[in-house]
Design a protein around this motif. Structure first.
Motif, short mmCIF file in Angstrom:
data_model
loop_
_atom_site.label_atom_id
_atom_site.label_comp_id
_atom_site.label_asym_id
_atom_site.label_seq_id
_atom_site.Cartn_x
_atom_site.Cartn_y
_atom_site.Cartn_z
N LEU A 129 28.73 20.71 40.17
CA LEU A 129 30.15 21.04 40.17
C LEU A 129 30.47 22.16 39.18
CD1 LEU A 129 31.56 17.42 40.40
CD2 LEU A 129 31.92 19.23 42.07
N GLU A 132 29.54 25.44 40.67
CA GLU A 132 30.57 25.91 41.60
C GLU A 132 31.77 26.47 40.86
OE1 GLU A 132 31.51 22.96 44.70
OE2 GLU A 132 29.51 22.19 44.28
N ALA A 133 32.15 25.80 39.80
CA ALA A 133 33.31 26.25 39.02
C ALA A 133 33.03 27.64 38.44
CB ALA A 133 33.62 25.26 37.92
N ALA A 135 31.10 29.90 39.76
CA ALA A 135 31.22 30.87 40.87
C ALA A 135 32.68 31.22 41.09
CB ALA A 135 30.60 30.30 42.14
N ARG A 136 33.55 30.21 41.08
CA ARG A 136 34.98 30.50 41.27
C ARG A 136 35.51 31.40 40.16
NH1 ARG A 136 35.22 24.86 43.05
NH2 ARG A 136 35.56 24.27 40.88
N ASP B 91 40.05 22.30 37.26
CA ASP B 91 40.07 23.59 36.58
C ASP B 91 40.76 24.65 37.44
OD1 ASP B 91 38.20 24.57 38.45
OD2 ASP B 91 36.56 23.79 37.28
N ILE B 139 32.33 36.66 46.01
CA ILE B 139 31.99 37.46 44.83
C ILE B 139 31.45 38.82 45.29
CG2 ILE B 139 30.51 37.67 42.79
CD1 ILE B 139 30.52 34.63 42.57
#
Lengths: 249, 249
Positions: A129, A132-133, A135-136, B91, B139
DNA sequence: CGATCGTTTGAGTTTGATCAAATGTGGTGG
DNA sequence: CCACCACATTTGATCAAACTCAAACGATCG
């Protein structure tokens, strides 16, 4: 505890000796990669899960016309998606930036781990997780931030991630990238990376030489780049916080 | 099969009636959200897994100074990370773009599903991996592609994703975003989005009006944007392909 | 001691941002 | 039905950030 993955997971929860040794056993199948060598390439059949034990690596994608974008960094302790083997083929490449040691955990071993150790499994999910965060956050970075903010943000993130596996030296960490590679990470030209680096140096915020990044003024760098570490979910409020407290007393 | 999640998973594998009804039962707890209403906000405690049943939604992050970046779209059938509930707090935010119907699957139900149905679990993992692959591609999009390529690429992706859940109409699909929101997705100014849209229209590649996107020349749009659908892992070579074949005969 | 690779610098150009205003468009209420 | 309002889109003009090209400089290595 010389396994960086275990050090990383300790940021999320306490792992039993059993769990730790189970993880260690899975990391026996490790191989070395040379600098700039691909660990796995776009189009390859997926295999076991890759875990970076030592070195520095990156995920990247190449467009048909040669443009390259680095979409993630691997710091020791980072693994690629726990479930890659579900997919047939890689849609991107993973490359060692410097000489690196990479363990391959077979699908069978992954399944065994997750079947036997629920607590460990939660920790591995957490790691996924967080990945992934990150990447965001990189999308936010290239989408909204200026070149200076962008670079500053990246450097803050890196320091936090190295810290999480105890591979920092104070406010220094390894960053063995060329300016071209930094450019491919930040969506800038290498010339502009050079000038942006100079600006950060001029403001006495960082130094970067010999593959080592030193952040001279972390608070200023965070402020400049609107860096908020929440997305890393380094949850010091839980287990680790208590442990840190105990050690402090 | 009026559950878009099931339609999506069918792209990866065949699901038994048992599995389908188990999924359907988990989707009973659904609620409606108004246009531009948050489904869940940055900083909120995490709860069950959100699944978009109808409508259109997005993930986004807001910087301290107000800049906003949309980091993902939710098409019906998309769910947010299966394991969110491991994290303490969100987040980022998830917002409905238009009036939407969202199911919340409790952590318990997720665990039950994954404990009982290994095949279904694999399908859900696949969906998660695809979501991550999309984030990586975004990205690349903001990092490397020009405004025109960027927008073209986004439109191609959207059509493919709507197709995967049978919610396209030929080469049309819903795209209920304002130009400001498109700008926040692509890392452009709204003015530039406007001009880029005009250019795409001028080249007779797309039309976009009344919240509906129509791609007039998909091949040209793909070529223009270096769109390669591999990253969506819509694996027509497996189950679905065979099914499609059967139906064709 | 070339050769190669990475960094630095300069000059000119382009892309895309900003600001400001005009022009649709849909909905609401008188 | 029309006036009005809010909101989205479109257009124009100006400007700055970042890119490109080109060349020089400096390490490192066989």
């Amino acid at each position: 505890m010389n396994n960086p993955l275990l050090r990383k997971l300790a940021n999320f929860t306490h792992l039993s000796d059993d769990e730790c040794s189970a993880v260690n056993q899975c990391c026996n199948d490790a191989s070395e990669f040379a600098a700039r060598e691909d660990v796995i390439s776009q189009g390859d059949r997926t295999g076991g899960v890759k875990l970076l034990l030592e070195g520095f690596a990156c995920r990247y994608k190449v467009l048909e016309d040669g443009r390259r974008q680095i979409v993630a960094y691997f710091v020791p302790g980072d693994l690629c998606d726990l479930r890659v083997f579900i997919l047939k083929r890689m849609d991107h490449s993973i490359g060692a930036v410097i000489a690196s040691k990479v363990a391959t955990i077979s699908p069978e071993n992954v399944l065994q781990l997750t079947n036997r150790y629920p607590n460990l499994t939660r920790a591995l999910w957490w790691a996924t997780l967080v990945e992934e965060a990150i990447a965001r956050e990189w999308i936010v970075n290239v989408g909204q931030r200026s070149a200076l903010e962008r670079m500053a943000h990246l450097f803050c993130e890196l320091l936090y991630r190295f810290r999480a596996v105890d591979l920092n030296h104070g406010n220094s960490c390894t960053l063995p990238l060329t300016q071209v590679e930094l450019a491919e990470t930040l969506g800038l030209s290498s010339v502009h990376v050079n000038r942006t680096l100079q600006e950060l140096r001029r403001q006495n915020l960082i130094t970067l030489e010999g593959g080592t990044l030193t952040i001279q003024d972390l608070e200023a760098l965070k402020e400049l780049s609107f860096f908020n570490p929440d997305y890393l979910h380094l949850d010091y409020s839980s287990e680790k916080a208590r442990q840190v407290e105990r050690e402090a007393n």
